[in-house]
Design an enzyme around this catalytic site. Sequence first.
Site, mmCIF file in Angstrom:
data_model
loop_
_atom_site.group_PDB
_atom_site.id
_atom_site.type_symbol
_atom_site.label_atom_id
_atom_site.label_comp_id
_atom_site.label_asym_id
_atom_site.label_seq_id
_atom_site.Cartn_x
_atom_site.Cartn_y
_atom_site.Cartn_z
ATOM 1 N N GLN A 1 -21.058 -20.129 -60.676
ATOM 2 C CA GLN A 1 -20.059 -19.684 -59.700
ATOM 3 C C GLN A 1 -20.292 -18.214 -59.324
ATOM 4 O O GLN A 1 -20.401 -17.360 -60.190
ATOM 5 C CB GLN A 1 -18.649 -19.877 -60.300
ATOM 6 N N LYS B 1 -13.772 -27.813 -58.264
ATOM 7 C CA LYS B 1 -15.065 -28.496 -58.347
ATOM 8 C C LYS B 1 -15.045 -29.519 -59.484
ATOM 9 O O LYS B 1 -15.527 -30.639 -59.336
ATOM 10 C CB LYS B 1 -16.196 -27.469 -58.540
ATOM 11 N N ASP C 1 -26.205 -26.061 -55.324
ATOM 12 C CA ASP C 1 -25.632 -25.152 -54.309
ATOM 13 C C ASP C 1 -26.594 -24.958 -53.134
ATOM 14 O O ASP C 1 -26.201 -24.485 -52.076
ATOM 15 C CB ASP C 1 -25.326 -23.777 -54.938
#
Length: 284
Positions: free
Chosen positions: A96, A52, A119
């Site tokens: 995460q 990422k 997200d």
Amino acid sequence: MSQLIDGKRISQQIKDELREEVERLKEKGRNACLAVVQVGADPASTVYVRNKKKACEYIGIRSKSYELPEETTEQELVGLVENLNKDAQVNGVLVQLPLPDHIDEDKIIRTISPDKDVDGFHPVSVGRLWIGEKGFLSCTPAGIIQLLKRSGVEIEGRECVIVGRSNIVGKPMAALLLRENATVTVAHSRTKDLKKVTKRADILVVAIGKKRFITSEYIKDGAVVIDVGMHRDEDGHLCGDVDFADVEPHTSAITPVPGGVGPMTIAMLMNNCVETIRTQEERP
Ligand code: NAP
């Protein structure tokens, strides 16, 4: 012959488009910064986080890393996320997953400001998706829509079956396909006669989490098959929820594993990061 839907190529195309857009936005003085938080040192998470950050670097957005020890308390993590929510320099906040067992994931997801929820997991983002309002889209399903569109697969009016109803794949996938005017069925572990249901599908999206579960017996001739699954087989090779060798000859188009859905998730995360600095007029 079946068309191989190339997620590697399409994700690269999207990242290149975003890179150009970010350059234009920088000229207008708009810069994006993504905060990436990892708790503990789970090796798979470390790889995801690294990828990422690499993608951020490629498209030209800044990333700030927060690597916290496994013993971090829920309260400490909530405190960090709240500070990042308030930080005007930070446009997107990503924690995460999975988190260590002593931390309530749902609580952390709800703590992230919906304005920085790149997200797309916050209930506000999920609600916006279902009522058709602009908001951050869950990255894997959004990536699948791009795979279909950019491969010339028509969605409108088609019979779409999704196998799996998780909050991160199955459910948002259903909302997005509905938004594209497909007729949508969601199947799951309690579905009776799964083969009969999947055989209706013009487009079949498989997110079960079981190695090579879907064989040609589940496929209508000429269907488009999207495989979200990601596993290592007995020989250490990556494979999906679909038995590719068995299913591919019966399809009109299919995603491989690796190189199908996987690379799209990060590309769409990058799109969400850029979304934080687009103005209303610039939104696609
Ligand atoms: P999940 O949370 O484990 O959900 C699995 C879903 O499949 C559940 O809804 C479950 O039904 C259903 N299911 C399980 N066994 C079934 C069966 N025999 N028949 C019909 N339905 C069945 O999984 P997920 O998070 O959605 O992930 C699915 C797969 O995609 C995993 O392999 C994961 O690694 C992969 N994945 C890949 C990406 C990517 O970027 N490529 C992103 C996310 C996930 P119930 O609800 O009834 O239990």
